[in-house]
Design a protein around this motif. Structure first.
Motif, PDB file in Angstrom:
ATOM      1  N   ILE A 312      -1.637  -1.761   1.265  1.00  0.00           N
ATOM      2  CA  ILE A 312      -2.003  -2.514  -0.115  1.00  0.00           C
ATOM      3  C   ILE A 312      -0.533  -2.721  -0.721  1.00  0.00           C
ATOM      4  O   ILE A 312       0.122  -1.951  -0.772  1.00  0.00           O
ATOM      5  N   ARG A 313      -0.620  -3.931  -1.245  1.00  0.00           N
ATOM      6  CA  ARG A 313       0.665  -4.298  -2.005  1.00  0.00           C
ATOM      7  C   ARG A 313       0.685  -3.586  -3.295  1.00  0.00           C
ATOM      8  O   ARG A 313      -0.076  -3.664  -4.210  1.00  0.00           O
ATOM      9  N   VAL A 314       2.106  -3.124  -3.630  1.00  0.00           N
ATOM     10  CA  VAL A 314       2.213  -2.582  -4.993  1.00  0.00           C
ATOM     11  C   VAL A 314       2.874  -3.319  -6.053  1.00  0.00           C
ATOM     12  O   VAL A 314       3.908  -4.109  -5.542  1.00  0.00           O
ATOM     13  N   ASP A 315       2.300  -3.501  -7.235  1.00  0.00           N
ATOM     14  CA  ASP A 315       2.700  -4.380  -8.222  1.00  0.00           C
ATOM     15  C   ASP A 315       3.049  -3.513  -9.248  1.00  0.00           C
ATOM     16  O   ASP A 315       2.252  -2.676  -9.783  1.00  0.00           O
ATOM     17  N   ALA A 337      -4.960  -5.706  -0.755  1.00  0.00           N
ATOM     18  CA  ALA A 337      -5.240  -5.843  -2.178  1.00  0.00           C
ATOM     19  C   ALA A 337      -3.963  -5.387  -2.752  1.00  0.00           C
ATOM     20  O   ALA A 337      -2.952  -5.294  -2.152  1.00  0.00           O
ATOM     21  N   THR A 338      -3.858  -5.855  -4.009  1.00  0.00           N
ATOM     22  CA  THR A 338      -2.874  -5.444  -5.022  1.00  0.00           C
ATOM     23  C   THR A 338      -3.109  -4.349  -5.899  1.00  0.00           C
ATOM     24  O   THR A 338      -4.093  -4.603  -6.636  1.00  0.00           O
ATOM     25  N   VAL A 339      -2.164  -3.599  -6.044  1.00  0.00           N
ATOM     26  CA  VAL A 339      -2.336  -2.459  -7.066  1.00  0.00           C
ATOM     27  C   VAL A 339      -1.168  -2.251  -7.854  1.00  0.00           C
ATOM     28  O   VAL A 339      -0.081  -2.305  -7.416  1.00  0.00           O
ATOM     29  N   GLU A 340      -1.287  -2.268  -9.292  1.00  0.00           N
ATOM     30  CA  GLU A 340      -0.182  -1.946 -10.009  1.00  0.00           C
ATOM     31  C   GLU A 340      -0.239  -0.490 -10.340  1.00  0.00           C
ATOM     32  O   GLU A 340      -0.974   0.218 -10.768  1.00  0.00           O
ATOM     33  N   VAL A 341       0.984  -0.093 -10.043  1.00  0.00           N
ATOM     34  CA  VAL A 341       1.583   1.540 -10.183  1.00  0.00           C
ATOM     35  C   VAL A 341       2.573   1.580 -11.340  1.00  0.00           C
ATOM     36  O   VAL A 341       3.618   1.149 -11.234  1.00  0.00           O
TER      37      VAL A 341
END
Length: 699
Positions: A312-315, A337-341
């Motif tokens: 999962i791509r980190v945004d 997918a993309t997840v904002e951390v």
């Protein structure tokens, strides 16, 4: 300390000069030996090796003088695995008097073998701290630095009893302090001995950052866990395996909302390992935009590593340095997918941005985050709250309950539903302060948590309607009958029981304010069940089915094995969208479609004069109201008897022996006593008939 250092300086200088003189004399001896020998080169090499060996021995001696508590890389003699190892420190088979290896001469004088063996067994082997199969026996030697007393006497602290740590070889006097010290080692992942100067210490240091992690897979999502994930410190990540049911219920509620509208802005306010947000992103893909926040640096780092582990791509956060690396990795494996951390406090994050779905799962109560959650939640959005403070929810700490939830409660037979209604009431008050109302979709109290899922309805009118459902509950402490207090009624007139007239004093108490409305939405639960089936969540499907039956106040048999008319009846009564989709269902038989609509209309007309489709509040425990000396019927049979008597009845997930019904306690007890059989009746009749037949035969 400065005076001690100045006093030790000449001694160290003399030791250094002595070491240098030894090295010079040894070098001269080696040089002479080299001249006398045939090979000068071989003699020079031997001299260099001898000089290096003396230098190493001198350095080791200097280190041992500076650190008296860690003189050796081996473990201390007080750390043993068996009693034989402690006895082998002294030759107990030999003759004569012998001294204790763990006590000074002035504390324990030399004695014979039999007395010394008893001393080792009864004192040192019995007073210990155990860790990973090793016993840290109590030690009375002068291992600790003396602590000067107020009078200036330093001899009092020289022979203080203490324990040697098996991990770091530090000395600690109290046993409880040593246990706490070992717990800190375990929480950091340090479970093996690592003594200063030994080779094991350097090998164990890089382990926690790499191979010390445990990888767990749940719902197709991999997460890394620290060895102390179940009992961490405040700076470490936390993961509870028992909360799997909670995570799956939250996932299903989000999946239902994603079917209504997408993309959704979702927030996992307390990430920890990030498993919940990663499950959302991995399975719901582009329909959700997940944001995971946590205030701990260790948790944020762990979440980023778990994102990489699941592809999962980190945004968010460090976008600069991660950009080129991610660009190079995209051709090999495209991100799922993309997840904002984000490293941020949950209250700050919820004030900054609006969301469609917010999940609050702090450690304990969530009352500190409700105002921020309802400030920016979008209309028809969902807020799910998980509370794990069972002490205040289940009336174990009434003062904490009053402080956090503003409710007065006592311990009752329906305490779990009481806790769920108390949490919903707190959520409703927080929403009303923001001019918003709520619709309760789900309220579950299983194991050690209470989960509440509500839909947000904007507007002061909706807030007023929700506030009207906050009422006080009148509870009889003698018979446990209960009734929500209505406006204009006295306490004694509200409770249906007659305990107040037959017993001296007051028997009823007011509890609350609590949520008096329904706790379940049947249509939402049905869609949650379909989402659970779609994503292969077999663990929560029985629970969701029980919730559906509880919301309809019907038994599981009639729901599963009943006719299709029952399903149409429930859908028309609860889910309005299902009826509209059925009417617009393509080119079909017009007569049949009109007939189904008429049936649904007749059902609604029949249900409106009676009680609403809302399930009756609270439940009765069949064991609590059983009659002494009577065998009560089986629970399923008793549910059938209540249904035949004309009452709505179902089982409840709050209590495996609880019965949810609209019957009063007197009606409940009358039916229970009617179908209960005296103890030993069947055996007595059988024995009587047998004895009678034998007498007839004898005559």
């Amino acid at each position: 300390m400065a005076e001690l250092k100045e006093a030790d300086a000449p001694q160290q200088h003399q030791e250094d000069e002595g070491i240098k003189r030894d090295e010079d004399t040894r070098e001269e001896d080696s040089a002479g030996a080299a001249v006398a020998a045939a090979g000068a080169a071989a003699g020079a090499v031997g001299a260099a090796a001898g000089a290096a060996g003396t230098a190493e021995r001198s350095d080791a001696a200097a280190d041992s003088d500076s650190k008296p508590s860690t003189t050796s890389c081996d473990r201390h003699i007080s750390i043993q695995t068996k009693l034989e190892g402690l006895e082998m420190l002294v030759d107990l088979d030999g003759a004569g008097r012998k001294s204790c290896p763990l006590c000074p001469e002035e504390k324990f004088k030399a004695c014979y073998s039999h007395k010394l063996r008893r001393h080792l067994q009864n004192l040192h082997w019995k007073v210990y701290v155990e860790f990973k199969g090793s016993r840290m026996c109590i030690c009375h030697l002068a291992c600790r630095n003396p602590k000067p007393s107020l009078s200036g006497d330093q001899a009092s602290g020289r022979h203080m009893a203490h324990f040697h740590c098996v991990v770091c070889s530090v000395t600690i006097a109290r046993k409880t302090d040593m246990i706490s010290h070992l717990k800190r080692h375990f929480n950091k992942g340090e479970t093996e001995a690592s003594y200063p100067g030994g080779s094991d210490a350097q090998l164990d240091e890089p382990a926690p950052s790499g191979q010390a992690y445990e990888i767990l897979k749940e719902l197709g999502t991999n997460v890394q866990l620290l060895p102390n994930h179940s009992t961490p410190l405040k700076s470490d990540t936390y993961f509870n395996r028992k909360m799997k049911t909670n995570r799956q219920l939250v996932f299903c509620s989000l999946a239902v909302l994603a079917e209504e509208r997408n993309p959704l802005e979702c927030l996992d306010a307390f990430g920890a390992t990030g498993i919940m947000g990663l499950q959302w992103a991995k399975h719901l893909r582009s329909t959700v935009r997940v944001t995971i926040t946590d205030i701990s640096d260790a948790c944020v780092k762990m979440i980023r590593e778990n994102c990489e582990l699941n592809g999962i791509r980190v945004d968010g956060g460090s976008r600069g340095p991660r950009g080129p690396d991610r660009a190079g990795c995209e051709p090999e494996t495209a991100p799922v997918a993309t997840v904002e951390v984000v490293k941020m406090d949950a209250n700050v994050m919820m004030h900054l941005r609006p969301f469609d779905y917010i999940h609050l799962d702090p450690f304990g109560t969530a009352v500190n985050y409700l105002d921020a959650a309802f400030r920016n939640i979008r209309n028809l959005g969902i807020v799910s709250v998980t509370s794990t403070d069972t002490g205040s929810l289940y009336a174990k700490s009434p003062n904490v309950t009053l402080r956090h939830y503003g409710c007065h409660i006592v311990r009752t037979e329906y305490y779990k539903e009481l806790a769920a209604r108390m949490v919903v009431a707190t959520v409703a008050r927080a929403a009303a302060r923001c001019n918003k109302g709520i619709e309760v979709l789900l309220a579950v109290a299983v194991e050690h948590f209470v989960l509440v899922v509500v839909r947000v309805l904007r507007g002061p009118t909706q807030a007023d309607e929700s506030a009207k459902k906050l009422r006080r509950l009148v509870h009889c402490q003698w018979c446990e009958e209960r009734e929500f207090l209505k406006l204009g009624n006295m306490v004694d007139d509200t409770v249906p029981c007659h305990c107040h007239g037959s017993l001296p004093g007051k028997t009823a108490v007011q509890l609350g304010p609590l949520w008096a409305g329904p706790l379940f939405n049947t249509g939402f639960l049905r869609r949650m069940l379909s989402a659970a089936v779609q994503h292969s969540m077999d663990d929560i499907q029985p629970l969701v089915k029980t919730l559906i039956c509880e919301s309809e106040c019907t038994t599981l048999k009639s729901l599963v094995h009943g006719s299709s008319a029952l399903g149409n009846q429930v859908e028309c009564g609860v889910v309005i969208k299902t009826l509209q989709s059925g009417e617009d269902g393509g080119p079909a038989d017009q007569a049949g479609k009109r007939k189904s609509g008429e049936d649904c209309g007749n059902v609604m007309k029949k249900l409106r004069p009676d009680a609403s489709l809302d399930h009756p509040p609270f439940y009765y425990s069949i064991h609590r109201h059983s009659i002494r000396g009577m065998n009560m019927p089986k629970l399923n049979k008793f549910l059938q008897y209540l249904t035949e008597a004309g009452f709505r009845v179902s089982r409840t997930h709050f209590d495996p022996i609880g019965v949810r019904t609209d019957a009063t306690l007197q009606q409940f007890k009358s039916i229970l006593s009617k179908y209960s059989v005296p103890t030993g009746t069947n055996t007595g009749t059988n024995t009587g008939t047998n004895t009678g037949q034998s007498n007839e035969k004898a005559v």
